[in-house]
Design a protein around this motif. Structure first.
Motif, short mmCIF file in Angstrom:
data_model
loop_
_atom_site.label_atom_id
_atom_site.label_comp_id
_atom_site.label_asym_id
_atom_site.label_seq_id
_atom_site.Cartn_x
_atom_site.Cartn_y
_atom_site.Cartn_z
N SER C 11 0.87 -1.19 0.00
CA SER C 11 0.00 0.00 0.00
C SER C 11 0.90 1.23 0.00
O SER C 11 1.91 1.28 0.70
CB SER C 11 -0.93 0.01 1.21
OG SER C 11 -0.21 -0.07 2.42
N VAL C 12 0.54 2.20 -0.81
CA VAL C 12 1.43 3.35 -1.02
C VAL C 12 0.62 4.64 -1.15
O VAL C 12 -0.60 4.62 -1.35
CB VAL C 12 2.27 3.19 -2.31
CG1 VAL C 12 3.10 1.92 -2.27
CG2 VAL C 12 1.38 3.19 -3.54
N ASN C 13 1.33 5.74 -1.02
CA ASN C 13 0.75 7.04 -1.40
C ASN C 13 1.72 7.73 -2.33
O ASN C 13 2.87 7.29 -2.50
CB ASN C 13 0.43 7.90 -0.17
CG ASN C 13 1.67 8.24 0.65
OD1 ASN C 13 2.73 7.64 0.50
ND2 ASN C 13 1.52 9.21 1.54
N TYR C 14 1.25 8.80 -2.98
CA TYR C 14 2.13 9.49 -3.92
C TYR C 14 1.74 10.95 -4.01
O TYR C 14 0.56 11.29 -4.11
CB TYR C 14 2.08 8.85 -5.31
CG TYR C 14 3.26 9.29 -6.15
CD1 TYR C 14 4.48 8.65 -6.02
CD2 TYR C 14 3.17 10.38 -7.01
CE1 TYR C 14 5.58 9.08 -6.75
CE2 TYR C 14 4.27 10.81 -7.73
CZ TYR C 14 5.47 10.15 -7.59
OH TYR C 14 6.57 10.57 -8.29
N PRO C 15 2.76 11.84 -3.98
CA PRO C 15 2.47 13.27 -3.97
C PRO C 15 2.10 13.80 -5.35
O PRO C 15 2.67 13.37 -6.35
CB PRO C 15 3.80 13.88 -3.50
CG PRO C 15 4.84 12.92 -4.00
CD PRO C 15 4.21 11.56 -3.91
N THR C 16 1.20 14.76 -5.38
CA THR C 16 0.84 15.46 -6.61
C THR C 16 1.63 16.76 -6.69
O THR C 16 1.64 17.54 -5.73
CB THR C 16 -0.67 15.77 -6.62
OG1 THR C 16 -1.39 14.54 -6.74
CG2 THR C 16 -1.04 16.67 -7.79
N GLY C 17 2.26 16.99 -7.83
CA GLY C 17 2.94 18.27 -8.08
C GLY C 17 4.41 18.22 -7.78
O GLY C 17 4.91 17.37 -7.06
N MET C 18 5.12 19.19 -8.37
CA MET C 18 6.57 19.24 -8.17
C MET C 18 6.88 19.36 -6.70
O MET C 18 6.25 20.12 -5.97
CB MET C 18 7.14 20.45 -8.93
CG MET C 18 8.64 20.42 -9.08
SD MET C 18 9.20 21.63 -10.30
CE MET C 18 10.08 22.76 -9.23
N ALA C 211 -6.49 -1.24 -5.98
CA ALA C 211 -7.47 -0.26 -5.48
C ALA C 211 -6.74 1.08 -5.39
O ALA C 211 -5.73 1.20 -4.69
CB ALA C 211 -8.01 -0.68 -4.12
N TYR C 212 -7.25 2.07 -6.12
CA TYR C 212 -6.63 3.41 -6.16
C TYR C 212 -7.61 4.44 -5.65
O TYR C 212 -8.81 4.35 -5.91
CB TYR C 212 -6.21 3.78 -7.60
CG TYR C 212 -4.85 3.23 -7.97
CD1 TYR C 212 -4.69 1.87 -8.25
CD2 TYR C 212 -3.73 4.05 -8.01
CE1 TYR C 212 -3.44 1.36 -8.56
CE2 TYR C 212 -2.48 3.54 -8.33
CZ TYR C 212 -2.34 2.20 -8.60
OH TYR C 212 -1.10 1.69 -8.90
N GLU C 213 -7.06 5.43 -4.97
CA GLU C 213 -7.86 6.61 -4.60
C GLU C 213 -7.16 7.79 -5.23
O GLU C 213 -6.01 8.09 -4.89
CB GLU C 213 -7.95 6.76 -3.08
CG GLU C 213 -8.86 7.89 -2.64
CD GLU C 213 -8.20 9.26 -2.79
OE1 GLU C 213 -8.81 10.15 -3.39
OE2 GLU C 213 -7.06 9.43 -2.29
N ILE C 214 -7.85 8.46 -6.17
CA ILE C 214 -7.19 9.47 -7.00
C ILE C 214 -7.91 10.81 -7.00
O ILE C 214 -7.72 11.61 -7.91
CB ILE C 214 -7.01 8.95 -8.44
CG1 ILE C 214 -8.37 8.73 -9.12
CG2 ILE C 214 -6.20 7.66 -8.45
CD1 ILE C 214 -8.25 8.44 -10.61
N GLY C 215 -8.72 11.05 -5.99
CA GLY C 215 -9.40 12.34 -5.90
C GLY C 215 -10.62 12.39 -6.79
O GLY C 215 -11.75 12.34 -6.31
N MET C 222 -9.35 6.71 -19.06
CA MET C 222 -7.95 7.12 -19.11
C MET C 222 -7.26 6.93 -17.77
O MET C 222 -6.06 6.62 -17.72
CB MET C 222 -7.85 8.57 -19.59
CG MET C 222 -8.11 8.66 -21.09
SD MET C 222 -8.34 10.33 -21.69
CE MET C 222 -6.95 11.13 -21.00
N ALA C 223 -8.00 7.08 -16.67
CA ALA C 223 -7.42 6.78 -15.36
C ALA C 223 -7.07 5.29 -15.29
O ALA C 223 -6.00 4.91 -14.81
CB ALA C 223 -8.40 7.17 -14.25
N ALA C 224 -7.97 4.47 -15.82
CA ALA C 224 -7.70 3.02 -15.82
C ALA C 224 -6.50 2.70 -16.70
O ALA C 224 -5.72 1.79 -16.40
CB ALA C 224 -8.93 2.26 -16.29
N GLY C 290 -2.91 13.73 -9.04
CA GLY C 290 -2.10 13.16 -10.11
C GLY C 290 -1.81 11.69 -9.86
O GLY C 290 -1.41 11.32 -8.76
N ILE C 291 -2.03 10.83 -10.88
CA ILE C 291 -1.73 9.40 -10.69
C ILE C 291 -0.79 8.84 -11.74
O ILE C 291 -0.50 7.66 -11.74
CB ILE C 291 -3.00 8.53 -10.70
CG1 ILE C 291 -3.74 8.68 -12.03
CG2 ILE C 291 -3.85 8.84 -9.51
CD1 ILE C 291 -4.56 7.46 -12.35
#
Lengths: 462, 159, 334
Positions: C11-18, C211-215, C222-224, C290-291
């Protein structure tokens, strides 16, 4: 075949508010797909220019060497060769692309001067009427070297007796006086002292290539106005323009970049590797010039995803709480900075992973070695860290006899938690994706774990 | 140097080829057909796939001087006016493209498969596109689109 | 020979933006005489579909059909500045800039329509099919082509808008690493199922369950594409890829083509099932995060953990080659 809508509308119902949308959240056709299936999409190389000249590069044969002599006379005798370009033809030869956001020092030459720091480093560019002549010309350049000891391992590079390979005097990027990007939160040693268990393991990776199907390249066309028009597959048009203008020492308004249609990037096309030399070649020959990487160059001398080495030490309680985590992270930047000082800070910001841990300590090192410079790639700073962190989570869960998903849920960050870099978490959803993934594969979770939500304050809950 | 006559997408074309001119570069630079892409020039990515007398070839490895008198089919010749071929339409509808660079080669490999085998299995589709590299999609949408195109073609033939 | 099966999780998270912000993107929008809206950008579409999602953002904000939106990018002479396409920033930054520009253009569009209809602009709404109409009185309406013609040739007004998104630059505290690195975080949990051949060491990834949570999935298909295309790249990173197979011991053996640089082909792909959750981000365009980048991340440790589950070998070095599996099995038997 229409795709099944993947959205699960049962989660975050109160926050989703989708009632009014007409096109948001709808699967509309990609605007570029018709061009793709008919072959009409125009990539940078899909234009033809009369009188097009080509650039090929003579590259270093050694990991680390002094250049004693460069002889281009044979190259110039190849029929079709128009010019050779050496570092003397590059107005501002030393650069670092990140100077646009204030990163110093300029540590990389466009073309090598008296030293090469990695095998494959560009030394001479040859401009010719045809690709074949440019390739032949580049092969005929003769360089005499004196080999120097090479540093090829990140931890050896940091050892006190390691040869210093960088002009700046250290084999690591300096972060405001520190030899690494630091993270200090709570008291990690006290956390370890209080923990029921200590686990410490090492993880590592090898460099990875972006492998876009379209290699990095550009065509530069001198304009009647005296400006240069750069058709490029860069991922960042202005970033490329600004860096190129600085290297050329030309007004920014002299350059125009056209692009926006790219055959895969994955982070590999933000390095500004081809445009400056193509601009110089176009200026010197007053002809349109193409500089495109061969597949071999793309594989072996374009920046890869950095190899990393990561040590993680955890202090864990019997009930599954992680109370302390210490991470020593080493990024192999290769010979030059490119985007690695940024990526190493991004890695630091990602620690200790999506978990709330009261005591965290991390040293993230951006280390120089005599390898192909690494740079940005999809998941920059995070991909390899996630491999290490989530392998660690699995091992710790197994070691204390806990279900791997319950162990993650117990430590998952939630709204209102303070992260190790002292930002308050909001909009979290780690708990929910774990619960949903468990449901996808029929992994049973006890009621107390199914009842957890990200928006419920942690309080004294598990 | 040799004068080469080809029928490209049904139209006679003539050009002068040097010994080192590949079919790919002749199509792209001399005939103005840039649908076939140069992804590696090593014959290993399939982005330059065209049909030579009905057979899929990596045109980056074919010397132009050797194909005098042949029929060549490229992605530009597939659509009938604005009506896409079944393979093109299936790629479009199935979201089987992302960056699009591999798409023309992938589609030509698929057309060649369906020309010789109207009802391929998934394994046969996999084999037919095994020389075509895609870095974006993960292949599944492409394989599904080709199977879908086969169905569309069969339905069209039964009308 | 035995084929050993295992399942692993990550399980992970990821930051959006520079990272640390300071990465603006701008958008300009203007209407043509006949009711099209041109969005001028310098942003780059790498194939992830930026041109499509920003057109959706503009159409939604303007209240106009997608057909009325034209995206013109990326020319540094005609498009305003964009930092670039990286750091999972395109949808978030450019989407926000386009929404801001489209709002400004929409306000002018409604003002022009109000003058033509002789009503108050505040009483007008769009119907999504190309008409601006009076709320509660839908027969009082005017088509966008008539609005823009009037703006150009009768009222002498420019229907246009400017947009920018900037997360202010943040600087880490050198001693502690205190910083504000991101705009929001997306989340993912992947379950991998693998089969390990104990004779050859070959790892086959059978399935990925994501399982993704992308806002907000601005365009679900396109997300898929990102989730499953990135999932494939994760598999490829995990069990195939390296430019230096014997790193750091040797710089030799580097692949130079696709015959030597190995990636899974269509016959070697896992079955993927994917579910997307939406917890809109307060600062995202319609809540989107952002994903693009994160989708290769979770599969790698999930596969490592599945390999351990299958055969008891803990692989701590990527990629997980047959050689490393066999050496691990030998060590277990020793």
């Amino acid at each position: 075949m229409p795709r099944v809508n993947p959205i699960d509308t049962e989660y975050f119902k109160d926050e989703r508010r989708t009632g009014d949308f007409t096109v948001i959240g709808k699967t509309v056709q990609r605007s570029d797909a018709l061009g793709h299936v008919t072959g009409r999409t125009e990539f940078f190389e899909d234009r033809t220019f009369p009188d097009l000249a080509h650039v090929k590069i003579h590259r270093s044969a050694h990991h680390h060497a002094r250049i004693d002599d460069v002889d281009v006379s044979e190259a110039l005798r190849v029929p079709g060769v128009l010019r050779v370009i050496t570092h003397r033809d590059v107005p501002s030869n030393w650069y670092v692309v990140l100077r646009l956001i204030g990163i110093e020092p300029n540590d990389e030459p466009v073309l090598a001067e008296d030293r090469v720091l990695y095998k494959g480093e560009p030394i001479v560019a040859v401009v010719a009427d045809s690709e074949a002549a440019a390739t032949e010309g580049a092969a005929r350049v003769r360089v005499s070297y004196t080999e120097l000891p090479a540093v090829l391992d990140v931890e050896e590079a940091l050892a006190p007796d390691a040869p210093i390979i960088k002009q700046a005097g250290t084999n690591y990027f300096v972060y405001e006086g520190h030899h690494c990007r630091r993270l200090r939160f709570g008291d990690v040693e006290r956390g370890f002292a209080e923990a029921d268990h200590i686990f410490e393991w090492r993880y590592s990776s090898a460099p990875i290539e972006h492998a876009p199907t379209e290699t990095t390249g550009c065509v530069v066309v001198p304009q009647s106005s005296g400006r240069l028009l750069i058709h490029s597959n860069t991922q960042a048009a202005f970033f490329t323009l600004d860096n190129t203008a600085l290297i050329l020492e030309r007004p920014f308004s002299d350059l125009q970049v056209k692009g926006g249609t790219v055959g895969g990037g994955f982070g590999g096309k933000v390095d500004v590797m081809v445009e400056p030399l193509a601009c110089i070649a176009a200026t010197l020959t007053n002809r349109p010039v193409k500089f495109v990487y061969s597949r071999e160059e793309e594989m072996q001398v374009s920046s890869p995803r950095a190899a990393e080495r990561i040590y993680i030490k955890d202090g864990v309680m019997d009930d599954g709480r992680i109370v302390a985590r210490k991470v020593m992270l080493y990024v192999d930047a290769g010979a030059y900075s490119r985007h690695s000082p940024y990526g190493t800070t991004k890695a630091c910001a990602h620690l200790p992973g999506p978990y709330t841990i009261p005591n965290v300590y991390a040293d993230c090192h951006c280390v120089y070695t005599n390898r192909t410079p690494s740079s940005a790639m999809r998941g920059f700073g995070v991909t390899i860290a996630d491999f290490a962190l989530e392998s660690q989570m699995d091992r710790v869960a197994r070691a204390i006899g806990m279900d791997p998903l319950q162990f993650r849920l117990r430590n998952a960050y939630r709204d209102g938690d303070m992260k190790a870099h002292r930002k308050i978490a909001e909009g979290t959803a780690l708990i929910e994706v774990i619960q949903r993934a468990a449901a996808l594969v029929g992994h049973e979770l006890p009621e107390e774990y199914r009842a957890l939500t990200s928006s419920t304050p942690r309080g004294d809950q598990p | 140097m040799k004068i080469v006559n080809l029928k490209v997408n049904g139209v006679g074309r003539t050009f002068i080829a040097r010994p080192e001119t590949t079919l790919l570069l002749a199509l792209r630079e001399q005939l103005g057909l840039t649908g076939a892409k140069r992804g590696c020039a090593q014959g290993a990515c399939g982005s330059c796939t065209v049909l030579l007398d009905g057979q899929p070839v990596v045109s980056c490895l074919v010397p132009a001087v050797t194909v005098d008198g042949s029929d060549v089919a490229t992605v530009e010749g597939l659509a009938d006016g604005r009506k896409l071929s079944d393979v093109q339409q299936a790629f479009l509808d199935g979201f089987a493209t992302q960056c699009g660079f591999c798409t023309p080669g992938m589609i030509m490999s698929a057309e060649a498969l369906l020309d010789r085998n109207p009802n391929p299995t998934r394994d046969e589709v996999n084999e037919a596109i095994s020389g075509n590299v895609c870095r974006c999609t993960g292949y599944e949408p492409i394989v599904s689109a080709i199977l879908d195109a086969a169905e569309r073609r069969r339905a069209g033939a039964n009308l | 020979m035995t084929l050993l099966r295992g399942r692993g999780y990550a399980s992970v998270n990821y930051p959006t933006g520079m990272n640390l912000g300071g990465d603006p993107s701008q958008a300009l929008i203007h209407a043509t005489t006949m009711g099209a809206f041109v969005i001028s950008l310098s942003s780059v579409d790498l194939g992830q579909g930026l041109k499509t999602v920003v057109a959706q953002c503009a159409a939604e904000t303007l209240g106009m059909p997608m057909e009325n939106v034209i995206v013109d990018t990326a020319d540094t002479d005609t498009g305003p500045h964009c930092m670039g396409t990286f750091a999972s920033r395109g949808t978030h930054r450019v989407g926000n800039a386009v929404i801001m520009a489209a709002r400004e253009a929409r306000d002018v569009m409604l003002a022009v329509a109000a003058d033509e209809l002789e009503v108050d602009a505040g009483d007008l709404e769009t119907d999504g099919t190309g008409f601006v109409r009076l709320k509660g009185s839908p027969e009082t309406k005017i088509h966008i082509a008539d609005i823009t013609l009037a703006a150009h040739f009768k009222q002498g007004r420019t229907i246009s808008g400017r947009g920018i998104f900037l997360k202010e630059r943040n600087y880490p505290v050198p001693e502690t690493g205190e910083m504000d690195p991101d705009s929001c975080q997306a989340h993912a949990c992947t379950v991998a199922e693998v089969e390990v051949d104990d004779e050859t060491g070959v790892v086959t990834v059978l399935s990925l369950h994501n399982a993704y949570e992308i806002g907000r999935a601005l365009n679900p298909a396109m997300a898929a594409q990102q989730v499953e295309g990135g999932g494939w790249m994760g598999v490829s990173h995990a069990v195939f890829e390296s430019t230096e197979p014997y790193y750091p011991a040797s710089r030799d053996h580097g692949p130079v083509d696709f015959c030597e640089y190995l990636m899974p082909g269509p016959a070697e792909i896992p079955v993927q099932s994917s579910v997307i959750l939406e917890r809109p981000a307060s600062n995202g365009p319609f809540g989107a995060k952002g994903i693009g980048e994160m989708t290769a991340n979770a599969p790698i440790p999930a596969i490592a953990n599945a390999i351990f589950d299958a055969c008891g070998v803990r692989l701590t070095t990527m990629p997980f080659t047959p050689e490393s599996v066999l050496r691990g099995l030998d060590a277990l038997r020793a």
